[in-house]
Design a protein around this motif. Sequence first.
Motif, PDB file in Angstrom:
ATOM      1  N   GLY A  77       0.786  -1.221   0.000  1.00  0.00           N
ATOM      2  CA  GLY A  77       0.000   0.000   0.000  1.00  0.00           C
ATOM      3  C   GLY A  77       0.824   1.280   0.000  1.00  0.00           C
ATOM      4  N   TRP A  78       2.134   1.149  -0.077  1.00  0.00           N
ATOM      5  CA  TRP A  78       3.023   2.318  -0.058  1.00  0.00           C
ATOM      6  C   TRP A  78       2.740   3.239  -1.236  1.00  0.00           C
ATOM      7  CZ3 TRP A  78       6.673   4.245  -3.433  1.00  0.00           C
ATOM      8  CH2 TRP A  78       7.570   5.167  -2.918  1.00  0.00           C
ATOM      9  N   ARG A  79       2.553   2.654  -2.400  1.00  0.00           N
ATOM     10  CA  ARG A  79       2.310   3.458  -3.608  1.00  0.00           C
ATOM     11  C   ARG A  79       1.037   4.288  -3.482  1.00  0.00           C
ATOM     12  NH1 ARG A  79       0.720   1.329  -9.477  1.00  0.00           N
ATOM     13  NH2 ARG A  79       1.144   3.208 -10.648  1.00  0.00           N
ATOM     14  N   ASP A  80      -0.017   3.672  -2.991  1.00  0.00           N
ATOM     15  CA  ASP A  80      -1.275   4.400  -2.801  1.00  0.00           C
ATOM     16  C   ASP A  80      -1.119   5.515  -1.772  1.00  0.00           C
ATOM     17  OD1 ASP A  80      -2.557   2.774  -4.655  1.00  0.00           O
ATOM     18  OD2 ASP A  80      -3.183   1.320  -3.130  1.00  0.00           O
ATOM     19  N   GLU A  81      -0.334   5.244  -0.731  1.00  0.00           N
ATOM     20  CA  GLU A  81      -0.079   6.258   0.294  1.00  0.00           C
ATOM     21  C   GLU A  81       0.652   7.466  -0.313  1.00  0.00           C
ATOM     22  OE1 GLU A  81       2.664   6.549   4.287  1.00  0.00           O
ATOM     23  OE2 GLU A  81       1.856   4.587   3.741  1.00  0.00           O
ATOM     24  N   MET A  82       1.644   7.201  -1.151  1.00  0.00           N
ATOM     25  CA  MET A  82       2.400   8.292  -1.792  1.00  0.00           C
ATOM     26  C   MET A  82       1.510   9.074  -2.765  1.00  0.00           C
ATOM     27  SD  MET A  82       5.322   8.356  -0.417  1.00  0.00           S
ATOM     28  CE  MET A  82       4.562   7.764   1.070  1.00  0.00           C
ATOM     29  N   LYS A  83       0.655   8.344  -3.467  1.00  0.00           N
ATOM     30  CA  LYS A  83      -0.273   8.996  -4.389  1.00  0.00           C
ATOM     31  C   LYS A  83      -1.213   9.929  -3.634  1.00  0.00           C
ATOM     32  CE  LYS A  83      -1.866   6.243  -7.565  1.00  0.00           C
ATOM     33  NZ  LYS A  83      -2.714   5.280  -8.309  1.00  0.00           N
ATOM     34  N   ALA A  84      -1.692   9.467  -2.483  1.00  0.00           N
ATOM     35  CA  ALA A  84      -2.584  10.287  -1.668  1.00  0.00           C
ATOM     36  C   ALA A  84      -1.859  11.532  -1.144  1.00  0.00           C
ATOM     37  CB  ALA A  84      -3.134   9.464  -0.502  1.00  0.00           C
ATOM     38  N   LEU A  85      -0.609  11.377  -0.741  1.00  0.00           N
ATOM     39  CA  LEU A  85       0.172  12.534  -0.276  1.00  0.00           C
ATOM     40  C   LEU A  85       0.360  13.552  -1.403  1.00  0.00           C
ATOM     41  CD1 LEU A  85       2.948  10.848   1.915  1.00  0.00           C
ATOM     42  CD2 LEU A  85       1.148  12.397   2.695  1.00  0.00           C
ATOM     43  N   CYS A  86       0.623  13.071  -2.611  1.00  0.00           N
ATOM     44  CA  CYS A  86       0.779  13.967  -3.762  1.00  0.00           C
ATOM     45  C   CYS A  86      -0.513  14.723  -4.045  1.00  0.00           C
ATOM     46  CB  CYS A  86       1.197  13.183  -5.001  1.00  0.00           C
ATOM     47  SG  CYS A  86       2.891  12.582  -4.952  1.00  0.00           S
ATOM     48  N   ARG A  87      -1.625  14.009  -4.002  1.00  0.00           N
ATOM     49  CA  ARG A  87      -2.915  14.662  -4.252  1.00  0.00           C
ATOM     50  C   ARG A  87      -3.235  15.701  -3.184  1.00  0.00           C
ATOM     51  NH1 ARG A  87      -6.020   9.333  -6.350  1.00  0.00           N
ATOM     52  NH2 ARG A  87      -5.443   9.595  -8.537  1.00  0.00           N
TER      53      ARG A  87
END
Length: 111
Positions: free
Chosen positions: A52-62
């Motif tokens: 889930g790291w990728r989704d977490e980073m995507k959420a931080l970017c958004r």
Amino acid sequence: MRASINRPPTPDAEEEPEREPTLQEIINIKMIESGEKEKLMELLRERLIECGWRDEMKALCRAYARKKGRNNVTVDDLIDVITPKGRASVPDSVKAELLQRIRSFLMAAAL
């Protein structure tokens, strides 16, 4: 060496010693030549998606883009803000697995 009254001596091209590659550079070359580096990169991608790291980073970017305004954010801004958080949040299990694979490669390559 060529010398001049107005400037210090300039070394000739033949006189410059060739720099020996560092151990890190040698290992990197061996990993690229064998295809192991690409395999490790793919393994890393898979593990980061699974945990889930990728989704977490995507959420931080958004969230950062929403906060600053979509038109006011550059890729460089995102990289500067997200990279430290991303590196710190990679799970230890993923790091350990990659380290073990690198050690195995080095033992097999006898470096």
